[in-house]
Design an enzyme around this catalytic site. Structure first.
Site, PDB file in Angstrom:
ATOM      1  N   ASN A  10       0.779  -0.915  -0.213  1.00  0.00           N
ATOM      2  CA  ASN A  10       0.021  -0.276   0.326  1.00  0.00           C
ATOM      3  C   ASN A  10       0.630   1.116  -0.220  1.00  0.00           C
ATOM      4  O   ASN A  10       1.060   2.153   0.815  1.00  0.00           O
ATOM      5  CB  ASN A  10      -1.087  -0.318   0.797  1.00  0.00           C
ATOM      6  CG  ASN A  10      -1.826   1.197   1.640  1.00  0.00           C
ATOM      7  OD1 ASN A  10      -1.511   2.068   0.019  1.00  0.00           O
ATOM      8  ND2 ASN A  10      -2.622   1.348   2.310  1.00  0.00           N
ATOM      9  N   TRP A  11       1.064   2.322  -0.903  1.00  0.00           N
ATOM     10  CA  TRP A  11       2.072   3.362  -1.248  1.00  0.00           C
ATOM     11  C   TRP A  11       1.453   4.354  -0.797  1.00  0.00           C
ATOM     12  O   TRP A  11       2.121   5.161  -0.293  1.00  0.00           O
ATOM     13  CB  TRP A  11       1.800   2.938  -2.290  1.00  0.00           C
ATOM     14  CG  TRP A  11       2.460   2.275  -3.227  1.00  0.00           C
ATOM     15  CD1 TRP A  11       3.090   1.204  -3.219  1.00  0.00           C
ATOM     16  CD2 TRP A  11       3.276   2.175  -4.546  1.00  0.00           C
ATOM     17  NE1 TRP A  11       3.543   0.413  -3.531  1.00  0.00           N
ATOM     18  CE2 TRP A  11       4.112   0.922  -4.737  1.00  0.00           C
ATOM     19  CE3 TRP A  11       3.808   3.588  -6.361  1.00  0.00           C
ATOM     20  CZ2 TRP A  11       5.157   0.771  -6.198  1.00  0.00           C
ATOM     21  CZ3 TRP A  11       4.132   3.225  -6.946  1.00  0.00           C
ATOM     22  CH2 TRP A  11       4.727   1.859  -7.328  1.00  0.00           C
ATOM     23  N   LYS A  12      -0.297   4.308  -0.106  1.00  0.00           N
ATOM     24  CA  LYS A  12      -0.242   5.310   0.370  1.00  0.00           C
ATOM     25  C   LYS A  12      -0.285   6.573  -0.590  1.00  0.00           C
ATOM     26  O   LYS A  12      -0.483   6.343  -1.710  1.00  0.00           O
ATOM     27  CB  LYS A  12      -0.373   5.466   1.958  1.00  0.00           C
ATOM     28  CG  LYS A  12       0.084   4.273   2.589  1.00  0.00           C
ATOM     29  CD  LYS A  12       0.743   4.354   4.389  1.00  0.00           C
ATOM     30  CE  LYS A  12       0.045   2.707   4.804  1.00  0.00           C
ATOM     31  NZ  LYS A  12       0.273   2.732   6.106  1.00  0.00           N
ATOM     32  N   HIS A 101      -9.704   1.543   4.979  1.00  0.00           N
ATOM     33  CA  HIS A 101      -7.806   1.483   5.524  1.00  0.00           C
ATOM     34  C   HIS A 101      -8.642   2.503   6.898  1.00  0.00           C
ATOM     35  O   HIS A 101      -9.508   3.564   6.514  1.00  0.00           O
ATOM     36  CB  HIS A 101      -6.777   1.836   5.033  1.00  0.00           C
ATOM     37  CG  HIS A 101      -5.723   1.792   5.243  1.00  0.00           C
ATOM     38  ND1 HIS A 101      -5.237   3.287   6.233  1.00  0.00           N
ATOM     39  CD2 HIS A 101      -4.707   1.265   5.003  1.00  0.00           C
ATOM     40  CE1 HIS A 101      -3.941   1.992   6.526  1.00  0.00           C
ATOM     41  NE2 HIS A 101      -3.579   1.139   6.172  1.00  0.00           N
ATOM     42  N   GLU A 103      -6.720   4.912   8.010  1.00  0.00           N
ATOM     43  CA  GLU A 103      -5.822   6.004   7.821  1.00  0.00           C
ATOM     44  C   GLU A 103      -7.598   6.940   6.753  1.00  0.00           C
ATOM     45  O   GLU A 103      -8.404   8.237   7.494  1.00  0.00           O
ATOM     46  CB  GLU A 103      -4.812   6.463   7.184  1.00  0.00           C
ATOM     47  CG  GLU A 103      -3.937   6.083   7.281  1.00  0.00           C
ATOM     48  CD  GLU A 103      -3.245   4.851   6.836  1.00  0.00           C
ATOM     49  OE1 GLU A 103      -2.375   5.032   5.345  1.00  0.00           O
ATOM     50  OE2 GLU A 103      -2.037   4.819   8.065  1.00  0.00           O
ATOM     51  N   GLU A 173      -4.910  -5.324  10.000  1.00  0.00           N
ATOM     52  CA  GLU A 173      -4.041  -4.502  10.682  1.00  0.00           C
ATOM     53  C   GLU A 173      -5.332  -3.130  11.411  1.00  0.00           C
ATOM     54  O   GLU A 173      -5.426  -2.373  11.994  1.00  0.00           O
ATOM     55  CB  GLU A 173      -4.236  -3.109   9.455  1.00  0.00           C
ATOM     56  CG  GLU A 173      -4.439  -3.760   8.097  1.00  0.00           C
ATOM     57  CD  GLU A 173      -3.422  -2.260   7.594  1.00  0.00           C
ATOM     58  OE1 GLU A 173      -2.377  -2.555   6.684  1.00  0.00           O
ATOM     59  OE2 GLU A 173      -4.275  -1.463   7.407  1.00  0.00           O
ATOM     60  N   GLY A 179       2.834   2.127  11.135  1.00  0.00           N
ATOM     61  CA  GLY A 179       3.770   3.270  10.620  1.00  0.00           C
ATOM     62  C   GLY A 179       4.757   3.950  12.056  1.00  0.00           C
ATOM     63  O   GLY A 179       5.100   4.620  11.598  1.00  0.00           O
ATOM     64  N   SER A 220       3.809  -2.116  10.308  1.00  0.00           N
ATOM     65  CA  SER A 220       5.038  -2.589  10.526  1.00  0.00           C
ATOM     66  C   SER A 220       5.695  -3.759   9.812  1.00  0.00           C
ATOM     67  O   SER A 220       7.020  -4.572  10.377  1.00  0.00           O
ATOM     68  CB  SER A 220       5.464  -1.728  12.051  1.00  0.00           C
ATOM     69  OG  SER A 220       5.231  -0.392  11.922  1.00  0.00           O
ATOM     70  N   GLY A 241       2.971  -1.130   4.205  1.00  0.00           N
ATOM     71  CA  GLY A 241       2.668   0.194   3.813  1.00  0.00           C
ATOM     72  C   GLY A 241       4.471   0.442   3.329  1.00  0.00           C
ATOM     73  O   GLY A 241       5.046   0.163   2.020  1.00  0.00           O
ATOM     74  N   GLY A 242       5.336   1.182   4.603  1.00  0.00           N
ATOM     75  CA  GLY A 242       6.873   1.651   4.193  1.00  0.00           C
ATOM     76  C   GLY A 242       7.948   1.065   3.572  1.00  0.00           C
ATOM     77  O   GLY A 242       8.343   1.054   3.007  1.00  0.00           O
TER      78      GLY A 242
HETATM   79  P1  13P Z   1       2.915   0.299   7.516  1.00  0.00           P
HETATM   80  O1  13P Z   1       3.860  -1.189   6.756  1.00  0.00           O
HETATM   81  O2  13P Z   1       3.805   1.436   7.224  1.00  0.00           O
HETATM   82  O3  13P Z   1       3.167   0.062   8.588  1.00  0.00           O
HETATM   83  O4  13P Z   1       1.572   0.285   7.366  1.00  0.00           O
HETATM   84  C1  13P Z   1       0.614  -0.575   7.380  1.00  0.00           C
HETATM   85  C2  13P Z   1      -0.357   0.396   5.784  1.00  0.00           C
HETATM   86  O5  13P Z   1      -1.029   0.899   6.764  1.00  0.00           O
HETATM   87  C3  13P Z   1      -0.592  -1.079   5.275  1.00  0.00           C
HETATM   88  O6  13P Z   1      -2.234  -0.228   4.686  1.00  0.00           O
END
Ligand code: 13P
Length: 260
Positions: A10-12, A101, A103, A173, A179, A220, A241-242
């Protein structure tokens, strides 16, 4: 039927078209040919921002990388400023979409009801949906993790049939792990994944839903902790994500999943 592992990035809100295409080039160079193609290899998915989708689809063409979006609106078209419909995503060429998600729940007013509407639009348009659920730190501390996840799943999956569930992937999640670098332990994650699978046994009379629905872990996940998480019996991949923005790290997770 064994569930095929899915490693999803997920590149956000990161990477414009040029940077996104370069990231795909770098990921392809890192994983090489064959790492995620056929056999016991994992499926691999990347979900860039909307304006990056075309460039990423072009660069991913002919490779094992699948491409998804990060949101979908429930209407086919109309006065919904800033939204994207399922038909638009289909025309663009994506096969997957992330829905609900945390967020979006936290910052953009997403509710269990709107997650359900978006999910129905995804299924209607033949897209595979990655539906996200997870508790906040306060909810975990209050001992309500399972209740929160159950409420989110019952809301998200309202009116979805066992057949529709073939196009659904769940991502657990925990919000406190996103994050933050604070990953859920293998046991904490497995416990919730097993709870979700058990819940599906009660929600759907058809046992194949519990047996076949993939449940990803997100929060994470990185090259170091992926092995332990993916070794858990009810963890069928990761939503990352990251680490998905770093080609070497993402490739290392894919390679770990190939062995899991
Ligand atoms: P991180 O891997 O950066 O913690 O993000 C997870 C995430 O929100 C994937 O959708």
């Amino acid at each position: 039927m064994a569930r095929q592992i899915l490693i999803a990035g997920n590149w956000k809100m990161n990477k414009g078209a040029a940077d996104g295409a370069q990231l795909i080039k770098d990921i392809k160079a890192q994983i090489g040919c064959g790492c995620c193609c056929g056999g016991k290899s994992p499926e691999v998915l990347v979900c860039p921002p909307f304006t990056t989708l075309s460039a990423v689809l072009a660069e991913a063409k002919g490779s094992c990388l699948q491409v998804g979006a990060q949101n979908i609106h429930w209407a086919e078209q109309g006065a919904f400023t800033g939204e994207i419909s399922g038909a638009m995503l289909k025309e663009c060429g994506v096969t997957h979409v992330i829905i609900g998600h945390s967020e979006r729940r936290q910052y953009f007013g997403e509710t269990d009801a709107t997650v359900n509407q978006r999910l129905k639009a995804a299924l209607k348009n033949g897209l595979t949906a990655v539906v996200c659920v997870g508790e906040t730190l306060a909810e975990r501390m209050a001992g309500t993790t399972n209740a929160v996840v159950e409420r989110q799943l019952r809301g998200a999956l309202a009116d979805i049939s066992a057949d529709g569930m073939k196009q659904v992937v769940i991502a657990y999640e925990p919000v406190w792990a996103i994050g933050t670098g604070q990953v859920a332990s293998d046991e904490q994650a497995q416990e919730v994944h097993a709870f979700i699978r058990g819940l599906f046994k009660t929600m759907f009379s058809c046992p194949s839903v519990a047996d076949n629905t993939r449940i990803l872990y997100g929060g994470s996940m990185n090259a170091t902790n992926a092995g332990g998480l993916l070794a858990q019996p009810d963890i069928d991949g990761g939503l990352i994500g990251g680490a998905s923005l770093k080609p070497a790290d993402f490739a290392a997770i894919i390679k770990t999943a190939t062995k899991a």
